[in-house]
Design a protein around this motif. Structure first.
Motif, mmCIF file in Angstrom:
data_model
loop_
_atom_site.group_PDB
_atom_site.id
_atom_site.type_symbol
_atom_site.label_atom_id
_atom_site.label_comp_id
_atom_site.label_asym_id
_atom_site.label_seq_id
_atom_site.Cartn_x
_atom_site.Cartn_y
_atom_site.Cartn_z
ATOM 1 N N ALA A 150 2.066 -4.288 12.284
ATOM 2 C CA ALA A 150 1.795 -3.082 11.499
ATOM 3 C C ALA A 150 0.503 -3.226 10.716
ATOM 4 O O ALA A 150 0.186 -4.297 10.191
ATOM 5 C CB ALA A 150 2.948 -2.809 10.538
ATOM 6 N N THR A 161 0.745 7.072 3.008
ATOM 7 C CA THR A 161 0.359 5.944 3.844
ATOM 8 C C THR A 161 1.432 5.728 4.899
ATOM 9 O O THR A 161 2.623 5.704 4.590
ATOM 10 C CB THR A 161 0.177 4.679 2.995
ATOM 11 O OG1 THR A 161 -0.849 4.930 2.022
ATOM 12 C CG2 THR A 161 -0.218 3.482 3.838
ATOM 13 N N VAL A 162 0.979 5.570 6.148
ATOM 14 C CA VAL A 162 1.902 5.378 7.263
ATOM 15 C C VAL A 162 1.532 4.108 8.017
ATOM 16 O O VAL A 162 0.373 3.702 8.041
ATOM 17 C CB VAL A 162 1.895 6.584 8.233
ATOM 18 C CG1 VAL A 162 2.383 7.843 7.545
ATOM 19 C CG2 VAL A 162 0.527 6.791 8.844
ATOM 20 N N PRO A 163 2.521 3.482 8.655
ATOM 21 C CA PRO A 163 2.197 2.343 9.500
ATOM 22 C C PRO A 163 1.620 2.804 10.831
ATOM 23 O O PRO A 163 2.042 3.821 11.385
ATOM 24 C CB PRO A 163 3.534 1.622 9.700
ATOM 25 C CG PRO A 163 4.574 2.649 9.426
ATOM 26 C CD PRO A 163 3.967 3.666 8.518
ATOM 27 N N PHE A 180 7.593 5.064 2.040
ATOM 28 C CA PHE A 180 6.187 5.411 1.864
ATOM 29 C C PHE A 180 5.576 4.732 0.642
ATOM 30 O O PHE A 180 4.393 4.386 0.650
ATOM 31 C CB PHE A 180 6.029 6.930 1.800
ATOM 32 C CG PHE A 180 6.422 7.586 3.095
ATOM 33 C CD1 PHE A 180 5.554 7.591 4.184
ATOM 34 C CD2 PHE A 180 7.664 8.172 3.240
ATOM 35 C CE1 PHE A 180 5.915 8.174 5.386
ATOM 36 C CE2 PHE A 180 8.039 8.762 4.443
ATOM 37 C CZ PHE A 180 7.164 8.761 5.522
ATOM 38 N N ARG A 190 12.058 -6.310 3.053
ATOM 39 C CA ARG A 190 10.718 -6.474 3.615
ATOM 40 C C ARG A 190 10.830 -7.074 5.006
ATOM 41 O O ARG A 190 11.606 -8.006 5.234
ATOM 42 C CB ARG A 190 9.884 -7.371 2.717
ATOM 43 C CG ARG A 190 8.434 -7.386 3.116
ATOM 44 C CD ARG A 190 7.605 -8.131 2.111
ATOM 45 N NE ARG A 190 6.200 -7.972 2.452
ATOM 46 C CZ ARG A 190 5.223 -8.240 1.644
ATOM 47 N NH1 ARG A 190 5.478 -8.688 0.433
ATOM 48 N NH2 ARG A 190 3.983 -8.075 2.020
ATOM 49 N N GLU A 224 3.254 -2.891 2.646
ATOM 50 C CA GLU A 224 4.492 -3.579 3.000
ATOM 51 C C GLU A 224 5.313 -2.703 3.929
ATOM 52 O O GLU A 224 5.493 -1.515 3.680
ATOM 53 C CB GLU A 224 5.345 -3.856 1.756
ATOM 54 C CG GLU A 224 4.711 -4.767 0.757
ATOM 55 C CD GLU A 224 5.586 -4.954 -0.485
ATOM 56 O OE1 GLU A 224 6.807 -4.709 -0.414
ATOM 57 O OE2 GLU A 224 5.035 -5.324 -1.532
ATOM 58 N N LEU A 225 5.832 -3.304 4.993
ATOM 59 C CA LEU A 225 6.739 -2.587 5.876
ATOM 60 C C LEU A 225 8.160 -2.989 5.496
ATOM 61 O O LEU A 225 8.568 -4.131 5.700
ATOM 62 C CB LEU A 225 6.463 -2.905 7.344
ATOM 63 C CG LEU A 225 7.270 -2.081 8.339
ATOM 64 C CD1 LEU A 225 6.920 -0.593 8.211
ATOM 65 C CD2 LEU A 225 7.013 -2.542 9.755
ATOM 66 N N GLY A 253 6.629 -7.014 9.702
ATOM 67 C CA GLY A 253 5.657 -6.054 10.210
ATOM 68 C C GLY A 253 5.303 -6.293 11.665
ATOM 69 O O GLY A 253 4.367 -5.706 12.194
ATOM 70 N N TYR A 291 6.380 1.689 -0.404
ATOM 71 C CA TYR A 291 6.086 0.324 0.050
ATOM 72 C C TYR A 291 4.914 0.312 1.028
ATOM 73 O O TYR A 291 4.071 -0.578 0.972
ATOM 74 C CB TYR A 291 7.317 -0.327 0.677
ATOM 75 C CG TYR A 291 8.387 -0.658 -0.329
ATOM 76 C CD1 TYR A 291 8.139 -1.561 -1.362
ATOM 77 C CD2 TYR A 291 9.649 -0.075 -0.262
ATOM 78 C CE1 TYR A 291 9.115 -1.875 -2.296
ATOM 79 C CE2 TYR A 291 10.622 -0.375 -1.196
ATOM 80 C CZ TYR A 291 10.359 -1.283 -2.205
ATOM 81 O OH TYR A 291 11.329 -1.584 -3.127
ATOM 82 N N ALA A 292 4.845 1.287 1.920
ATOM 83 C CA ALA A 292 3.732 1.360 2.883
ATOM 84 C C ALA A 292 2.397 1.459 2.146
ATOM 85 O O ALA A 292 1.413 0.842 2.551
ATOM 86 C CB ALA A 292 3.925 2.534 3.833
ATOM 87 N N PHE A 344 -1.751 -0.376 7.969
ATOM 88 C CA PHE A 344 -1.420 0.817 7.194
ATOM 89 C C PHE A 344 -2.631 1.718 7.035
ATOM 90 O O PHE A 344 -3.747 1.241 6.854
ATOM 91 C CB PHE A 344 -0.846 0.409 5.839
ATOM 92 C CG PHE A 344 0.424 -0.378 5.999
ATOM 93 C CD1 PHE A 344 1.639 0.274 6.105
ATOM 94 C CD2 PHE A 344 0.407 -1.753 6.093
ATOM 95 C CE1 PHE A 344 2.819 -0.435 6.289
ATOM 96 C CE2 PHE A 344 1.570 -2.479 6.275
ATOM 97 C CZ PHE A 344 2.781 -1.819 6.377
#
Length: 138
Positions: A119, A129-131, A10, A49, A17-18, A52, A12-13, A121
């Motif tokens: 992806a 934050t979620v993808p 979360f 990383r 970033e995924l 995405g 990174y999101a 965000f």
């Protein structure tokens, strides 16, 4: 709700970033995050990383909604995405019409297994934050 193992996902999101957890010894990516590698039993991990990008592996359109918070949004889609650069990793999310769409679901008739997605965000309640996913070729 993020736990200790999943909190970096979360973090990174939130940066757009995924990333997925991977074993620092055998390099096998894994999701959901957990303390021990299911392949080599190492407790060493890192967050790699991804591009995405992925493909729709499966999907469902809940009628009625499975969660009360989604009642006003029904029907909506839930897709399972297999990541292009980590094919054994599959993430759950919603297929949305545009990158800035909170939950503007795509017409279920447009959802196809193996369709390429990428992806995007979105910040949800509580600052998490979620993808979400958009079709690569709408």
């Amino acid at each position: 709700m993020p736990d200790d193992d999943g909190a970096p996902f979360f973090t990174y999101a939130a940066r757009g970033e995924l990333r997925v957890q991977a074993c620092a010894d055998c390099r096998e990516p894994r999701f959901p995050p957990r303390p021990c590698c299911p392949h080599c039993q190492s407790f060493a991990s890192e967050w790699i990383r991804t591009s995405g990008r992925g493909r729709i592996w499966s999907y469902v359109v809940p009628h009625p909604p499975l969660l009360p918070a989604y009642a006003a949004r029904a029907p909506y889609n839930v897709i399972l995405v297999e990541l292009a650069d980590a094919p054994r990793v599959r993430l759950v999310g919603n297929l949305v019409a545009a990158a800035d769409a909170a939950l503007d679901s795509v017409d279920p008739a447009r959802i196809r297994i193996n369709a390429p997605v990428k992806a995007v965000f979105h910040e949800v309640a509580g600052g998490i934050t979620v993808p979400r996913w958009v079709l690569e070729r709408p």
